[in-house]
Scaffold this active site. Structure first.
Site, PDB file in Angstrom:
ATOM      1  N   LYS A 114       0.812  -1.225   0.000  1.00  0.00           N
ATOM      2  CA  LYS A 114       0.000   0.000   0.000  1.00  0.00           C
ATOM      3  C   LYS A 114       0.837   1.263   0.000  1.00  0.00           C
ATOM      4  O   LYS A 114       0.362   2.322  -0.398  1.00  0.00           O
ATOM      5  CB  LYS A 114      -0.958   0.011   1.206  1.00  0.00           C
ATOM      6  CG  LYS A 114      -2.093  -0.994   1.071  1.00  0.00           C
ATOM      7  CD  LYS A 114      -3.243  -0.641   1.996  1.00  0.00           C
ATOM      8  CE  LYS A 114      -4.458  -1.506   1.706  1.00  0.00           C
ATOM      9  NZ  LYS A 114      -5.597  -1.187   2.553  1.00  0.00           N
ATOM     10  N   LYS A 197      -5.291  -9.480  -5.079  1.00  0.00           N
ATOM     11  CA  LYS A 197      -6.581  -9.784  -4.461  1.00  0.00           C
ATOM     12  C   LYS A 197      -7.581  -8.677  -4.784  1.00  0.00           C
ATOM     13  O   LYS A 197      -7.216  -7.512  -4.926  1.00  0.00           O
ATOM     14  CB  LYS A 197      -6.446  -9.960  -2.946  1.00  0.00           C
ATOM     15  CG  LYS A 197      -6.119  -8.695  -2.183  1.00  0.00           C
ATOM     16  CD  LYS A 197      -6.719  -8.737  -0.787  1.00  0.00           C
ATOM     17  CE  LYS A 197      -6.923  -7.297  -0.299  1.00  0.00           C
ATOM     18  NZ  LYS A 197      -8.002  -7.136   0.651  1.00  0.00           N
ATOM     19  N   LYS A 200     -11.641  -3.170  -2.232  1.00  0.00           N
ATOM     20  CA  LYS A 200     -12.403  -1.950  -2.482  1.00  0.00           C
ATOM     21  C   LYS A 200     -11.496  -0.751  -2.687  1.00  0.00           C
ATOM     22  O   LYS A 200     -11.935   0.270  -3.183  1.00  0.00           O
ATOM     23  CB  LYS A 200     -13.408  -1.620  -1.382  1.00  0.00           C
ATOM     24  CG  LYS A 200     -13.330  -2.358  -0.102  1.00  0.00           C
ATOM     25  CD  LYS A 200     -14.412  -1.875   0.848  1.00  0.00           C
ATOM     26  CE  LYS A 200     -14.506  -2.810   2.045  1.00  0.00           C
ATOM     27  NZ  LYS A 200     -13.304  -2.775   2.886  1.00  0.00           N
TER      28      LYS A 200
HETATM   29  P1  ADP Z   1     -10.637  -4.372   1.294  1.00  0.00           P
HETATM   30  O1  ADP Z   1      -9.280  -4.780   0.853  1.00  0.00           O
HETATM   31  O2  ADP Z   1     -11.693  -4.729   0.324  1.00  0.00           O
HETATM   32  O3  ADP Z   1     -10.685  -2.915   1.735  1.00  0.00           O
HETATM   33  P2  ADP Z   1     -10.835  -4.963   4.194  1.00  0.00           P
HETATM   34  O4  ADP Z   1      -9.414  -4.598   4.488  1.00  0.00           O
HETATM   35  O5  ADP Z   1     -11.907  -4.038   4.677  1.00  0.00           O
HETATM   36  O6  ADP Z   1     -10.985  -5.237   2.597  1.00  0.00           O
HETATM   37  O7  ADP Z   1     -11.117  -6.412   4.756  1.00  0.00           O
HETATM   38  C1  ADP Z   1     -12.369  -6.867   5.236  1.00  0.00           C
HETATM   39  C2  ADP Z   1     -12.372  -8.375   5.281  1.00  0.00           C
HETATM   40  O8  ADP Z   1     -12.487  -8.895   3.952  1.00  0.00           O
HETATM   41  C3  ADP Z   1     -11.093  -8.965   5.850  1.00  0.00           C
HETATM   42  O9  ADP Z   1     -11.433 -10.074   6.657  1.00  0.00           O
HETATM   43  C4  ADP Z   1     -10.324  -9.409   4.651  1.00  0.00           C
HETATM   44  O10 ADP Z   1      -9.459 -10.486   4.927  1.00  0.00           O
HETATM   45  C5  ADP Z   1     -11.440  -9.831   3.713  1.00  0.00           C
HETATM   46  N1  ADP Z   1     -11.042  -9.692   2.305  1.00  0.00           N
HETATM   47  C6  ADP Z   1     -10.708  -8.533   1.685  1.00  0.00           C
HETATM   48  N2  ADP Z   1     -10.431  -8.753   0.391  1.00  0.00           N
HETATM   49  C7  ADP Z   1     -10.592 -10.087   0.188  1.00  0.00           C
HETATM   50  C8  ADP Z   1     -10.441 -10.937  -0.958  1.00  0.00           C
HETATM   51  N3  ADP Z   1     -10.097 -10.432  -2.135  1.00  0.00           N
HETATM   52  N4  ADP Z   1     -10.711 -12.261  -0.825  1.00  0.00           N
HETATM   53  C9  ADP Z   1     -11.082 -12.772   0.381  1.00  0.00           C
HETATM   54  N5  ADP Z   1     -11.217 -12.023   1.499  1.00  0.00           N
HETATM   55  C10 ADP Z   1     -10.986 -10.696   1.416  1.00  0.00           C
HETATM   56 NA    NA Z   2      -7.621  -4.196   3.027  1.00  0.00          NA
END
Ligand code: ADP
Ligand code: NA
Length: 329
Positions: A114, A197, A200
């Site tokens: 990041k 991965k 958002k």
């Molecule tokens: P993002 O990367 O979408 O902002 P967050 O950091 O808010 O996601 O993570 C929220 C939850 O979703 C966490 O438990 C994270 O491990 C899970 N998560 C985020 N992206 C993925 C993905 N691509 N596949 C599976 N789980 C995910």
């Molecule tokens: Na994240």
């Protein structure tokens, strides 16, 4: 016997969750309510480690809470709250920052990823200390299990290390939590760059949001990067894009990958994408409708969140009092 304690959090960034969030984490949040005492948190403090807009953040936190309720988080059974409503997260976080080591925080691959855009020097200090705030989130609630996606494995390891170090130095204070990662859907990949991965916080073209209009998500799925072959088979090394589409289909439809390979035998990627768009639409439609209903009554939503914060604070305040007593305050 008391039920096991579960804690997990999700960032309100972008205002809508994405399929990876659901399959990697939120699906388990809903299921675990049956067997555990759950604390679920919209982690808005984590959402300001990168540039942010105050009005959007406030709205996104409400929209996130509404989506959690729409997905089946039940405030009668689980404690649902917004992180910034519970100041104990910050009180514990500072103490843990002084227990965590610079070296261990420096090894976090999410920070390395990041911070690439701004460079480590231009990144916020909060982006660097983020995993320690996450450790505080979890340890405040004496958590036994943390249901998360695979991307959080390293942060969970840091949480365990910090908890163990604290306990050894100051006496038994924290439950050392274990990670709970699902077998299927733990790592949903970006549709445009399937080596990353889905997130958002990445460009939206490769990310299917739960609140996307189904026409928009169908278009994203149609444009998903695949490979030049034609057979619909799972092969993570050589066909990461197709494998990802099959994984999402399987996790949402409940049909196994071999069953889907059979089903698509002799048919091409176009058919897979078309059917996946239908499966996604079927899943998101009721969630979108219910989220909108909940957002139409913000007073009720805020009432639910105030109740959640009150309950969370009871537990969090007891932990902070114990920690402050043990550490000389
Ligand atoms: P993002 O990367 O979408 O902002 P967050 O950091 O808010 O996601 O993570 C929220 C939850 O979703 C966490 O438990 C994270 O491990 C899970 N998560 C985020 N992206 C993925 C993905 N691509 N596949 C599976 N789980 C995910
Ligand atoms: Na994240």
């Amino acid at each position: 016997v008391p039920l096991p304690r579960v804690f997990s959090g999700i960032q309100p960034t972008a205002g809508s969750f994405q399929l990876g969030n659901y399959l990697g984490a939120l699906r388990q949040w809903v299921a675990l309510q049956e067997t555990a005492e759950a604390f679920y948190c919209v982690v808005d403090l984590h959402a300001i480690t990168m540039d942010w807009d105050p009005e959007e953040l406030r709205q996104n936190s409400l929209t996130s809470a509404a989506q959690l309720l729409a997905l089946g988080v039940d405030p009668a059974r689980s404690t649902l709250f917004v992180q910034s409503h519970v100041p104990e997260h910050l009180q514990l976080s500072w103490v843990l920052e002084c227990v965590a080591r610079f070296g261990e925080a420096s090894r976090m691959t999410q920070f390395k990823d990041k911070s690439q855009r701004e460079g480590a020097d231009g990144s916020s200090v909060g982006l660097f200390t983020y995993p320690v705030l996450m450790a505080a989130d979890i340890l405040l609630y004496q958590t036994d299990q943390v249901p998360v996606g695979d991307d959080q494995r390293q942060h969970l390891e840091l949480t365990r290390d910090v908890a163990t170090r604290f306990n050894n130095r100051f006496g038994p204070t924290f439950t050392v939590p274990s990670v709970f990662i699902p077998e299927a859907g733990a790592r949903v990949m970006d549709l445009q760059t399937p080596e990353k991965k889905m997130s958002k916080s990445l460009p939206p073209a490769g990310c299917v949001f739960l609140l996307d209009d189904p026409k928009v998500s169908a278009k994203k799925i149609r444009s998903a990067v695949t490979d030049t072959g034609r057979e619909v088979v799972a092969d993570a090394a050589n066909k990461p894009g197709v494998t990802n589409l099959l994984t999402i289909h399987s996790a949402l439809s409940g049909r196994s990958i071999p069953e889907l390979e059979q089903h698509f035998a002799g048919r091409g990627y176009g058919d897979l994408k078309k059917e996946l768009a239908e499966v996604v639409t079927e899943f998101v439609s009721p969630v979108r409708a219910r989220t909108q209903e909940l957002l139409d009554d913000p007073a009720e939503l805020e009432r639910v969140l105030a109740g959640g914060a009150e309950r969370a604070r009871e537990v969090a305040a007891a932990t902070v009092a114990d920690v402050y007593e043990r550490t000389g305050f």
